[in-house]
Design a protein around this motif. Structure first.
Motif, PDB file in Angstrom:
ATOM      1  N   ASP A 137      42.847  39.520  37.350  1.00 19.69           N
ATOM      2  CA  ASP A 137      43.350  40.124  36.111  1.00 19.69           C
ATOM      3  C   ASP A 137      44.314  39.167  35.385  1.00 19.69           C
ATOM      4  O   ASP A 137      45.244  38.638  36.007  1.00 19.69           O
TER       5      ASP A 137
ATOM      6  N   CYS B  63      40.605  42.364  42.398  1.00 16.60           N
ATOM      7  CA  CYS B  63      41.590  43.142  43.164  1.00 16.60           C
ATOM      8  C   CYS B  63      42.485  42.291  44.073  1.00 16.60           C
ATOM      9  O   CYS B  63      43.639  42.596  44.262  1.00 16.60           O
TER      10      CYS B  63
ATOM     11  N   CYS C 159      44.702  39.322  42.319  1.00 13.28           N
ATOM     12  CA  CYS C 159      43.602  39.728  41.452  1.00 13.28           C
ATOM     13  C   CYS C 159      43.325  38.699  40.341  1.00 13.28           C
ATOM     14  O   CYS C 159      44.219  37.954  39.931  1.00 13.28           O
TER      15      CYS C 159
ATOM     16  N   HIS D  43      47.795  45.052  42.299  1.00 12.31           N
ATOM     17  CA  HIS D  43      48.708  45.386  41.191  1.00 12.31           C
ATOM     18  C   HIS D  43      48.364  46.714  40.523  1.00 12.31           C
ATOM     19  O   HIS D  43      47.207  47.169  40.586  1.00 12.31           O
TER      20      HIS D  43
ATOM     21  N   CYS E 186      45.122  48.141  38.175  1.00 11.04           N
ATOM     22  CA  CYS E 186      44.057  47.160  38.477  1.00 11.04           C
ATOM     23  C   CYS E 186      42.708  47.687  37.983  1.00 11.04           C
ATOM     24  O   CYS E 186      42.391  48.866  38.151  1.00 11.04           O
ATOM     25  N   GLY E 187      41.932  46.797  37.384  1.00 11.98           N
ATOM     26  CA  GLY E 187      40.592  47.172  36.924  1.00 11.98           C
ATOM     27  C   GLY E 187      39.747  47.757  38.046  1.00 11.98           C
ATOM     28  O   GLY E 187      38.879  48.595  37.809  1.00 11.98           O
TER      29      GLY E 187
HETATM   30 ZN   LIG Z   1      43.321  43.763  39.266  1.00 12.63          ZN
END
Ligand SMILES: [Zn+2]
Length: 182
Positions: free
Chosen positions: A48, A72, A46, A99, A102-103
């Motif tokens: 992130d 993702c 991801c 993870h 995750c957003g």
């Molecule tokens: Zn994520």
């Protein structure tokens, strides 16, 4: 809170400090002379900022691990990269890591579509509706399974490579990777 412009300026100034202590990284030609093999592994994860494979896998340039990141850590947006890297380097393994927190579990594709439509002229709305997904997911493990299934179903991906894909969930709290059973 800093604006994105001032943060970019700060990041560029951080680089000056890092570069001052930088040790030269070998070229591919130099790696060949040193007997370091070319990369054969792709890690897909991801975007992130809490999900940094160089950190949780303790990666170094000599490991020969290629990292690709998107929302993702999905196969679909990474497919062109995977195909090209496999053509150049004959990739042996793909590691897919999603993870916790995750957003992509916190938004829906519809929310993205609605936001885009508010910002775009109505003439663009059909095009927005035609985008199948923006990467939103509901279940982390199922998402990993779905991405591996997508890789296996992709007609341009070599079967040996698709069969060598493994999936994990990275836990932001414990730092551990847990394999996802297919
Ligand atoms: Zn994520």
């Amino acid at each position: 809170m800093a604006t994105s412009t001032s943060l970019v300026t700060e990041l560029a100034s951080r680089n000056k400090k890092i570069a001052a202590a930088h040790q030269p990284i070998p070229t591919f030609a130099e790696m060949g002379e040193m007997g370091v093999g070319l990369p054969h592994v792709i890690v897909l994860t991801c975007v992130d900022p809490r999900c940094i494979p160089e950190y949780f896998l303790n990666l170094h340039p000599s490991d020969g691990v290629l990292v690709t990141r998107n929302i993702c850590g999905h196969i679909a947006p990474a497919l062109n990269d995977i195909l090209a890297l496999d053509a150049f380097l004959s990739i042996k393994e793909i590691m897919i890591v999603h993870h916790t927190d995750c957003g992509a579990t916190h938004f829906t594709d519809d929310i993205v579509r609605e936001t885009m439509k508010k910002r775009l002229p109505s003439s663009s709305h059909t095009e927005v509706d035609n985008i199948k997904t923006f990467g939103a997911i509901k279940d982390l493990e199922q998402s990993v399974r779905d991405d591996i299934a997508l890789l296996k179903a992709a007609p341009l991906v070599r079967k040996e490579l698709a069969d060598a894909a493994v999936g994990f969930v990275y836990d932001l709290k414990t730092g551990e990777l847990t394999p996802v059973r297919l």
